[in-house]
Design a protein around this motif. Structure first.
Motif, PDB file in Angstrom:
ATOM      1  N   UNK A  70      23.991 -54.595  14.756  1.00 48.54           N
ATOM      2  CA  UNK A  70      24.970 -54.169  13.761  1.00 48.54           C
ATOM      3  C   UNK A  70      25.475 -52.764  14.075  1.00 48.54           C
ATOM      4  N   UNK A  71      24.537 -51.876  14.420  1.00 47.62           N
ATOM      5  CA  UNK A  71      24.901 -50.486  14.716  1.00 47.62           C
ATOM      6  C   UNK A  71      25.832 -50.428  15.925  1.00 47.62           C
ATOM      7  N   UNK A  72      25.501 -51.167  16.989  1.00 44.47           N
ATOM      8  CA  UNK A  72      26.356 -51.139  18.187  1.00 44.47           C
ATOM      9  C   UNK A  72      27.727 -51.746  17.887  1.00 44.47           C
ATOM     10  N   UNK A  73      27.761 -52.804  17.097  1.00 46.11           N
ATOM     11  CA  UNK A  73      29.028 -53.426  16.729  1.00 46.11           C
ATOM     12  C   UNK A  73      29.841 -52.484  15.837  1.00 46.11           C
ATOM     13  N   UNK A  74      29.170 -51.834  14.891  1.00 44.56           N
ATOM     14  CA  UNK A  74      29.830 -50.913  13.980  1.00 44.56           C
ATOM     15  C   UNK A  74      30.396 -49.720  14.767  1.00 44.56           C
ATOM     16  N   UNK A  75      29.611 -49.217  15.718  1.00 43.53           N
ATOM     17  CA  UNK A  75      30.048 -48.076  16.512  1.00 43.53           C
ATOM     18  C   UNK A  75      31.264 -48.444  17.360  1.00 43.53           C
ATOM     19  N   UNK A  76      31.283 -49.674  17.908  1.00 48.20           N
ATOM     20  CA  UNK A  76      32.431 -50.129  18.716  1.00 48.20           C
ATOM     21  C   UNK A  76      33.680 -50.241  17.864  1.00 48.20           C
ATOM     22  N   UNK A  77      33.564 -50.777  16.665  1.00 50.64           N
ATOM     23  CA  UNK A  77      34.742 -50.989  15.821  1.00 50.64           C
ATOM     24  C   UNK A  77      35.261 -49.666  15.267  1.00 50.64           C
ATOM     25  N   UNK A  78      34.387 -48.709  14.981  1.00 48.49           N
ATOM     26  CA  UNK A  78      34.850 -47.431  14.451  1.00 48.49           C
ATOM     27  C   UNK A  78      35.475 -46.564  15.552  1.00 48.49           C
ATOM     28  N   UNK A  79      34.972 -46.654  16.774  1.00 45.39           N
ATOM     29  CA  UNK A  79      35.574 -45.866  17.865  1.00 45.39           C
ATOM     30  C   UNK A  79      36.889 -46.478  18.320  1.00 45.39           C
ATOM     31  N   UNK A  80      37.042 -47.800  18.178  1.00 45.53           N
ATOM     32  CA  UNK A  80      38.289 -48.464  18.555  1.00 45.53           C
ATOM     33  C   UNK A  80      39.406 -48.129  17.578  1.00 45.53           C
ATOM     34  N   UNK A  81      39.022 -47.828  16.328  1.00 46.88           N
ATOM     35  CA  UNK A  81      40.030 -47.536  15.292  1.00 46.88           C
ATOM     36  C   UNK A  81      40.676 -46.154  15.481  1.00 46.88           C
ATOM     37  N   UNK A  82      40.051 -45.265  16.221  1.00 44.76           N
ATOM     38  CA  UNK A  82      40.559 -43.889  16.365  1.00 44.76           C
ATOM     39  C   UNK A  82      41.584 -43.762  17.444  1.00 44.76           C
TER      40      UNK A  82
END
Length: 125
Positions: free
Chosen positions: A113-125
């Motif tokens: 979950x953490x790795x997926x969350x980190x990928x989606x939040x960095x992609x949004x920037x």
């Protein structure tokens, strides 16, 4: 139910699924290498079921039963002790393994979950 294993590592293994009303349990247990019991009947499996087994099987007792305020497993622990190569106790036995596996799954899912969350939040920037 008698099924051959499909995994090449276990080419010569067979799985047998029995239930509490299977007649002549000893016929199935006499060739078993591993017996996992989850029947829900206290002291259901005893030494008489294992007498014909040349190689002492490994016994895994999953059942938890209460009689007269005491906890027992499906396997009559004291009765089969000399007829098996290894056995899980009812207390601190399979339950500890279950807890460990559950904890491992929780940690793995948190990391995923953490790795997926980190990928989606960095992609949004």
């Amino acid at each position: 139910l008698h099924l051959p294993c499909q995994d090449p590592l276990f080419l010569f293994c067979y799985l047998r699924f029995l239930h509490s009303h299977t007649e002549h349990i000893w016929r199935h247990c006499c060739n078993a290498d591993i017996i996992i019991s989850a029947v829900g009947k206290p002291k259901w499996l005893n030494r008489y079921e294992l007498l014909g087994n040349i190689d002492k099987p490994i016994l895994i007792d999953v059942g938890i039963n209460f009689m007269n305020g005491k906890m027992y497993g499906d396997i009559d622990y004291d009765d089969v002790l000399d007829y098996c190569s290894a056995i899980t106790p009812v207390l601190k036995g399979i339950g500890s393994i279950t807890n460990t596996v559950l904890a491992e799954h929780v940690v793995n899912n948190c990391l995923l979950f953490k790795s997926h969350y980190m990928e989606t939040t960095t992609d949004d920037k």
